[in-house]
Design an enzyme around this catalytic site. Structure first.
Site, PDB file in Angstrom:
ATOM      1  CB  CYS A  90      -0.982  -0.043   1.166  1.00  0.00           C
ATOM      2  SG  CYS A  90      -2.337   1.146   1.022  1.00  0.00           S
ATOM      3  CG  HIS A 199      -3.130  -3.639   3.640  1.00  0.00           C
ATOM      4  ND1 HIS A 199      -2.167  -2.973   4.359  1.00  0.00           N
ATOM      5  CD2 HIS A 199      -3.771  -2.693   2.913  1.00  0.00           C
ATOM      6  CE1 HIS A 199      -2.223  -1.672   4.100  1.00  0.00           C
ATOM      7  NE2 HIS A 199      -3.199  -1.478   3.224  1.00  0.00           N
ATOM      8  CD  GLU A 201      -0.330  -5.516   5.968  1.00  0.00           C
ATOM      9  OE1 GLU A 201      -0.654  -4.320   6.090  1.00  0.00           O
ATOM     10  OE2 GLU A 201      -0.248  -6.083   4.849  1.00  0.00           O
TER      11      GLU A 201
END
Length: 237
Positions: A90, A199, A201
């Site tokens: 991002c 994302h 994560e």
């Protein structure tokens, strides 16, 4: 090299939001997460680097533009050019384009508003340092949250990325931000630098990520990015 001996740095900038999430993902695959500070010139001997998501410097000027001039970025550029794996998520993807480690740029979403959703993607390239743990043409679901996520580049650059297999992730079902060719992530020619807007994560633990029957692994579709980096480091040791 033991897995725990692999050291993956996670850089914190003013306005970083997802640095702790990225560090947790690194630890979940068995590597050691090393915190790095934007104002330092010391990479502390890490084996790979993650530029996390967030709103560095409040997205003033352009998202990622000021962060790309931070002291640590000069060291990251040198490391990337030596072949060290670098992942930008991002805001980190925006930094990589601003630092010219990746081509193109990211602009305001075409609908003009911030978007947050679970997003389906296809993994188009499984030979990079950050995608080698995915099966070919894997389809995954991971969170997406951005206001300036529209990938743009000249027609020549888009053609080069497509023809050389450097589009790594592509949006499926819906293009959430107007990115050209539905591009969600790209790599450099060497394959060690990867940037993506969604994302991974935030999709590394069952019960805490997207939970859908179309996902490759319920709630953990982002974990192979971090496992890929570790596998490459272990293989090279």
């Amino acid at each position: 090299m033991a897995a725990s001996s692999a050291r993956i740095g996670v850089v914190t900038f003013p306005g970083s939001l997802d640095d702790r999430d990225a560090a947790r993902a690194v630890r979940l695959v068995g590597a050691s997460a090393v915190p790095l500070w934007h104002g330092s010139h010391d990479l502390e001997g890490v084996d790979a680097i993650i530029l996390p998501g967030g709103f560095s410097y409040g997205d003033y000027l352009r998202a990622g533009a000021i962060a790309s001039l931070s002291p640590i970025m000069s060291e990251i550029v040198d490391a990337a050019n030596r072949g060290v794996p670098v992942l930008g998520i991002c805001n980190g993807f925006q930094m990589l384009t601003e630092a010219h480690l990746l081509p193109g740029g990211l602009i305001r979403n075409d609908h003009g508003t911030f978007i947050c959703r679970d997003q389906r993607l296809r993994v188009e390239n499984t030979s990079t340092a950050w995608t080698n743990a995915f099966p070919a043409s894997a389809e995954i679901t991971i969170p997406l949250k951005n206001g300036e996520g529209g990938f743009i580049a000249s027609s020549d650059v888009i053609s080069e990325l497509e023809d050389s297999g450097r589009v790594v992730f592509r949006y499926l079902e819906v293009n959430p931000n107007g990115s050209m060719n539905d591009i969600a992530g790209v790599t450099n020619a060497r394959g060690n630098v990867v940037g993506l807007m969604p994302h991974p994560e935030h999709a590394v633990e069952p019960g805490f990520g997207p939970d859908t029957r179309v996902a490759m692994r319920s709630g953990t579709d982002g974990l192979p990015l971090f496992a890929s980096a570790l596998a490459g480091l272990l293989a090279a040791a």
